[in-house]
Design a protein around this motif. Sequence first.
Motif, mmCIF file in Angstrom:
data_model
loop_
_atom_site.group_PDB
_atom_site.id
_atom_site.type_symbol
_atom_site.label_atom_id
_atom_site.label_comp_id
_atom_site.label_asym_id
_atom_site.label_seq_id
_atom_site.Cartn_x
_atom_site.Cartn_y
_atom_site.Cartn_z
ATOM 1 N N GLN A 140 30.561 7.625 -15.259
ATOM 2 C CA GLN A 140 31.115 6.432 -15.463
ATOM 3 C C GLN A 140 30.892 5.365 -15.894
ATOM 4 N N TRP A 141 29.638 4.872 -15.535
ATOM 5 C CA TRP A 141 29.609 3.630 -16.245
ATOM 6 C C TRP A 141 28.212 3.041 -17.401
ATOM 7 N N CYS A 142 27.377 4.499 -17.406
ATOM 8 C CA CYS A 142 26.998 4.621 -18.416
ATOM 9 C C CYS A 142 26.155 5.905 -19.402
ATOM 10 N N ARG A 143 25.620 6.231 -20.264
ATOM 11 C CA ARG A 143 25.066 7.310 -21.295
ATOM 12 C C ARG A 143 23.888 6.869 -21.065
ATOM 13 N N TYR A 144 23.482 8.104 -20.795
ATOM 14 C CA TYR A 144 21.765 8.318 -20.570
ATOM 15 C C TYR A 144 20.951 9.697 -21.361
ATOM 16 N N PRO A 169 16.961 20.039 -10.195
ATOM 17 C CA PRO A 169 18.398 19.981 -11.021
ATOM 18 C C PRO A 169 19.784 20.025 -11.354
ATOM 19 N N GLN A 170 20.413 20.690 -9.367
ATOM 20 C CA GLN A 170 21.048 20.722 -8.899
ATOM 21 C C GLN A 170 22.055 19.328 -8.541
ATOM 22 N N ASP A 171 20.259 18.137 -8.106
ATOM 23 C CA ASP A 171 20.397 16.642 -8.027
ATOM 24 C C ASP A 171 20.835 15.939 -9.419
ATOM 25 N N LEU A 172 20.170 16.711 -9.492
ATOM 26 C CA LEU A 172 19.574 15.597 -11.075
ATOM 27 C C LEU A 172 21.433 15.697 -12.094
ATOM 28 N N ASN A 173 22.136 16.882 -11.923
ATOM 29 C CA ASN A 173 23.469 17.236 -12.707
ATOM 30 C C ASN A 173 23.764 16.284 -11.500
ATOM 31 N N GLN A 174 24.021 16.721 -10.232
ATOM 32 C CA GLN A 174 24.968 15.511 -9.975
ATOM 33 C C GLN A 174 24.580 13.906 -9.342
ATOM 34 N N PHE A 175 23.342 13.683 -9.898
ATOM 35 C CA PHE A 175 23.531 11.939 -9.981
ATOM 36 C C PHE A 175 24.084 11.541 -11.047
ATOM 37 N N ILE A 176 23.999 12.714 -12.645
ATOM 38 C CA ILE A 176 24.454 11.726 -14.286
ATOM 39 C C ILE A 176 25.654 12.257 -14.101
ATOM 40 N N GLU A 177 26.499 12.907 -13.028
ATOM 41 C CA GLU A 177 27.346 12.848 -13.597
ATOM 42 C C GLU A 177 28.360 11.790 -12.813
ATOM 43 N N LYS A 178 27.772 11.057 -12.185
ATOM 44 C CA LYS A 178 28.512 10.226 -11.214
ATOM 45 C C LYS A 178 28.318 8.692 -11.562
ATOM 46 N N TYR A 231 0.753 -1.232 -0.230
ATOM 47 C CA TYR A 231 -0.047 -0.141 -0.067
ATOM 48 C C TYR A 231 1.112 1.064 -0.128
ATOM 49 N N THR A 232 0.563 2.521 -0.726
ATOM 50 C CA THR A 232 1.452 2.824 -0.252
ATOM 51 C C THR A 232 0.172 4.388 -0.781
ATOM 52 N N ILE A 233 1.411 5.510 -1.036
ATOM 53 C CA ILE A 233 0.594 6.837 -1.190
ATOM 54 C C ILE A 233 1.587 7.643 -2.794
ATOM 55 N N THR A 234 0.403 8.231 -3.749
ATOM 56 C CA THR A 234 1.492 9.204 -4.457
ATOM 57 C C THR A 234 1.674 10.686 -3.997
ATOM 58 N N VAL A 235 2.836 10.903 -3.818
ATOM 59 C CA VAL A 235 3.602 12.321 -3.450
ATOM 60 C C VAL A 235 3.460 13.444 -4.160
ATOM 61 N N ASN A 236 3.030 14.668 -4.669
ATOM 62 C CA ASN A 236 3.582 15.290 -5.765
ATOM 63 C C ASN A 236 4.227 15.845 -5.961
ATOM 64 N N HIS A 237 5.584 15.879 -6.371
ATOM 65 C CA HIS A 237 6.787 16.109 -6.482
ATOM 66 C C HIS A 237 6.982 17.761 -7.391
ATOM 67 N N GLN A 238 7.858 18.795 -7.138
ATOM 68 C CA GLN A 238 7.995 19.612 -7.688
ATOM 69 C C GLN A 238 8.650 18.986 -9.606
ATOM 70 N N HIS A 239 9.357 18.049 -9.607
ATOM 71 C CA HIS A 239 10.028 17.384 -10.394
ATOM 72 C C HIS A 239 9.604 16.440 -10.554
ATOM 73 N N LYS A 240 9.959 15.850 -12.078
ATOM 74 C CA LYS A 240 10.181 14.350 -12.278
ATOM 75 C C LYS A 240 10.833 14.053 -13.444
ATOM 76 N N GLN A 241 11.876 13.081 -13.706
ATOM 77 C CA GLN A 241 12.130 12.788 -14.512
ATOM 78 C C GLN A 241 11.783 11.471 -14.759
ATOM 79 N N PHE A 242 12.232 10.617 -16.272
ATOM 80 C CA PHE A 242 12.491 9.337 -16.892
ATOM 81 C C PHE A 242 13.916 9.090 -17.596
ATOM 82 N N ILE A 243 14.478 8.613 -16.651
ATOM 83 C CA ILE A 243 15.869 8.449 -17.173
ATOM 84 C C ILE A 243 16.180 7.575 -17.591
ATOM 85 N N GLN A 244 16.750 7.349 -19.084
ATOM 86 C CA GLN A 244 17.212 5.477 -19.175
ATOM 87 C C GLN A 244 18.770 5.882 -19.356
ATOM 88 N N LEU A 245 19.285 4.734 -19.088
ATOM 89 C CA LEU A 245 20.833 4.658 -18.669
ATOM 90 C C LEU A 245 21.143 3.079 -19.772
#
Length: 133
Positions: free
Chosen positions: A120-124, A108-117, A53-67
Amino acid sequence: MLQLDDIDQKIINLLQLDSRLSHKEIGQRVHRTGQAVGMRITQLIEQGIIQKYTITVNHQHKQFIQLYLNEQQSFTEVEYLVKQYSQIQECHKVLGKACYMVVSNFEPQDLNQFIEKISQWCRYSVETVIKTI
């Protein structure tokens, strides 16, 4: 595996809309007793059809990332890394062009940090939601 009938499907649909509904409230909508609904829900859980059972939180930002892995032996590193981010709501290993599909809610700033990390293993490929319909 449990065979779903119309009542089971209606119960599932009601719970997907509002998992806070009581067995009695669901029973009134599917014309069954609360106890009968509770037994059906227990069976659905035991069979693994209802997993949580879960809830849905309305986040300000949402992305679909293919790795797309650069090297096949990087699965372990990628899976470990995505588990480190609370902003990642879902991560699926998939068949097709991509190796993983990630659903996230990075600022946005956290997405950039994730993408940088992850780079090293993936294109995205990042698709950012601008409107939910």
